[in-house]
Design a protein around this motif. Sequence first.
Motif, PDB file in Angstrom:
ATOM      1  N   ILE A 167      89.956 -36.314 -41.629  1.00  0.00           N
ATOM      2  CA  ILE A 167      90.174 -35.739 -40.298  1.00  0.00           C
ATOM      3  C   ILE A 167      88.830 -35.233 -39.798  1.00  0.00           C
ATOM      4  O   ILE A 167      88.258 -34.297 -40.355  1.00  0.00           O
ATOM      5  N   GLN A 168      88.310 -35.873 -38.761  1.00  0.00           N
ATOM      6  CA  GLN A 168      86.922 -35.686 -38.347  1.00  0.00           C
ATOM      7  C   GLN A 168      86.853 -35.073 -36.958  1.00  0.00           C
ATOM      8  O   GLN A 168      87.439 -35.587 -36.005  1.00  0.00           O
ATOM      9  N   GLN A 169      86.106 -33.962 -36.840  1.00  0.00           N
ATOM     10  CA  GLN A 169      85.925 -33.329 -35.540  1.00  0.00           C
ATOM     11  C   GLN A 169      85.012 -34.177 -34.671  1.00  0.00           C
ATOM     12  O   GLN A 169      83.990 -34.698 -35.127  1.00  0.00           O
ATOM     13  N   LEU A 170      85.361 -34.332 -33.395  1.00  0.00           N
ATOM     14  CA  LEU A 170      84.542 -35.099 -32.473  1.00  0.00           C
ATOM     15  C   LEU A 170      83.321 -34.289 -32.050  1.00  0.00           C
ATOM     16  O   LEU A 170      83.286 -33.068 -32.164  1.00  0.00           O
ATOM     17  N   ASP A 171      82.326 -34.993 -31.542  1.00  0.00           N
ATOM     18  CA  ASP A 171      81.071 -34.351 -31.155  1.00  0.00           C
ATOM     19  C   ASP A 171      81.249 -33.507 -29.904  1.00  0.00           C
ATOM     20  O   ASP A 171      82.207 -33.661 -29.154  1.00  0.00           O
ATOM     21  N   GLY A 172      80.270 -32.619 -29.681  1.00  0.00           N
ATOM     22  CA  GLY A 172      80.189 -31.900 -28.417  1.00  0.00           C
ATOM     23  C   GLY A 172      80.863 -30.552 -28.387  1.00  0.00           C
ATOM     24  O   GLY A 172      80.996 -29.951 -27.317  1.00  0.00           O
ATOM     25  N   GLY A 173      81.326 -30.045 -29.505  1.00  0.00           N
ATOM     26  CA  GLY A 173      81.900 -28.707 -29.518  1.00  0.00           C
ATOM     27  C   GLY A 173      83.342 -28.629 -29.096  1.00  0.00           C
ATOM     28  O   GLY A 173      83.869 -27.538 -28.857  1.00  0.00           O
ATOM     29  N   SER A 174      84.035 -29.767 -28.986  1.00  0.00           N
ATOM     30  CA  SER A 174      85.452 -29.720 -28.639  1.00  0.00           C
ATOM     31  C   SER A 174      86.266 -29.286 -29.856  1.00  0.00           C
ATOM     32  O   SER A 174      85.759 -29.233 -30.983  1.00  0.00           O
ATOM     33  N   ILE A 175      87.557 -29.008 -29.626  1.00  0.00           N
ATOM     34  CA  ILE A 175      88.453 -28.648 -30.728  1.00  0.00           C
ATOM     35  C   ILE A 175      89.346 -29.835 -31.066  1.00  0.00           C
ATOM     36  O   ILE A 175      90.453 -29.676 -31.583  1.00  0.00           O
TER      37      ILE A 175
END
Length: 763
Positions: A241-249
């Motif tokens: 489960i990978q967080q997307l770039d740019g500081g989103s949640i």
Amino acid sequence: MVDDEGAVLYTRLYEIQPYDDDRIVARRQGKHGVIGPDGQLILDFDYHDILLSPDTSIYSVEILDGNIEGSVLIDDSGNWIYPSATKNKTAIEAATEIKVIYPIHANVDTGISYFKVKIESHEQYTDTIKNTGIIDHTGRTIVPIEYYRIDSEISCSNNKLTFMGWKSGYLTIMNELGQTIIEEQANRSVEVFNKNKSLFSLKVYEPKSKQFIGGFDYTGLITEKIVNEYGKVIIESDSVIQQLDGGSILYRFMVNNKFGLIDDEANIVIEPIFDDITNVGSFGPVIKVEKSGKQALIIYDLETDTLVPSSYYDYISTLSSHYPSNLQQLQARINVSDSTNSEPSTVSGSLIKENSFVPNNITNKYGYEYDANELFTFVKNDKQGLMTAHNNVLIPNNYDSITAYKRLLKVRLGSKYGLVTTVDETVLPIVYDDITEDSRIGRDSNLFMIKKEGRQGILDEFGQVVVPLRDMIIPNILNTSLEDILIFEKEGLYGLIEMKSGKQLLPAEFEHINVEHYTDYILAQKEGRYELYDRAGSLVYKGDDSVTDIEPLNTRIRLDSFSSQNVVLEIQPSEQYIKIADNYGLVSLVEAKEGKAILANKYQEIRYAGIANSLEGLRNKEITPIYAVQRNDKFGLVNATGEMLISEKYSLLAPLHYPPFFMAANIVAIEDEEENERLRQKLKDQGVNSGAYLEENSRFNTFKFGVIDKNDTELLPLEYSSIFSNFNGNAVYIYAIKDEMVYQYDANMTLINTIPEAELEFW
């Protein structure tokens, strides 16, 4: 300590530590105690150390006396709470084993306070240490003392406490009741998932081998689960489960080989129906999804407050990492030209359009912030077009390729290229063999080079003609020093063009044009002979067959500060000169503007040695031109008319510029035998085994420095080991060193100070 009426309550207090609830821990006569908000003594000064649990009447104290050395938990009456006696140990014996009891959290909702307990351990390896546990304010065990490390986290969403304990190399996460939520094993890893610290990630991997012993056994990931504080699985993913770039949640997850998105509370934002989800974009984390071979951008729908895919295309790509997001706001000058016209138009009245697209930053509850007007190329039916992040098509899919070029777009149809704006307005028709950016055109250039049928031309960043198409090529030479002047090549020979006007400065009849060291002059070679031109293309000097090199004389004057290691004053005199070298290695000097000979062709070296009579005169460039000349390895001085001021007699001769004097030096033999022997030994230590200097009666040489004026009047005798000037911005001082003493002189060469060399701070 005094009360609000000035009455003394306590004296001789040290290490006073106030707390938010107005209690104070202080030390008196080597012992610590606790004083209440009203000045009452809560705990007497009997303890080696005291740690308060905020908003409670429980204290962790350290006792050091003849009967006990250890840590205990007590109430505000001094009654022991922890440890208590067991079958095998008394309470005092148990306390002596406790290294520290540390307050970690007081839950105001439940009234429970938590403490970390660490006991003494003699184990050497963390995998076998079991010395840490958790208790509450009653002394009840929450987490048994079975871990070598315990960290605690407080959930931002519900103020609940979570414990993370490490034992035998693995992590166990427990709730505030000490119940296990999840725990690591050889093929399982655990970590906190979100910023609220209310969810946890559990990754499960394929076991590596049956023989695997110790540590994590990671090979292929089987699944990643998001688990809440009660151990309930919220989301299960077949990949990381990978967080997307740019500081989103937003996080990417996968189920049955399909990808979707969840937020940081593990709520499904987009169902897992896509073949891939990635980040694209230069100015924000625009999300691109792929499904059945087609791609779309994820956009925020304001009406539904949801994220949805826009239109699908064969392929979507960011236009360029350096392309400005407010590109369409730019006033793009469009050349009006017929599609059959092979030459770019330069007529006046060129169409000027201003497009209304501006950055449009989108924000939402997912932290998915992006510019709705960022530009992307898309492919449909094997043709490229241009659109914004919100699927506003600016250019239909009419081109074989679209590339960002400065402020414009380079487009291709078949094998021909042209330039358009971002709303498909023609700047250059699509008739050119190539359009390229080329650093050889000029330093920091905003220029294009166009090619058509073997001819080349140059355009500016707006597509305006700088150099029309002509029968020439740009050589593989950097044009960095000439800036707005361009070297071109034709039939193997070189010439010059002024880029702003397109005017030919020099025809293509030179074998070589030197641009590496010149900013005001151009050195060219024609039929083997050197010629010097100014920037207008006018001949300054023409050499004969004996000339082997021509270069400008460096006339820059610098006054340095030795104390700050900076150049404090820098002057460029108005006079400019050219040094000309012949095939014997001898140089002469020519005045650059008119080509007038200054010094005859007879010196090994010529250096500028201009002097000024005052600092003000130096700043105003009131400088007397003088030259240090070298012949037979000795330096002398010559003035601007060629008159010899000082014959060639010095080994070194350098101007101070101001004051208007010169540092002179000659080479002399060292007479001190001990110094000669020290230098001989130094050579031997460096591995030198032969040479004249190693002979017993040999003498080493050194420089001896002095100061003279332009008439060779000796102001300081040539007997100093070093001389230098130091300019502090207001005055120049001369420092002369001899026999480990420093003699400081002012600009009039008046001695003003004498100090030991070791005390000269900046030397």
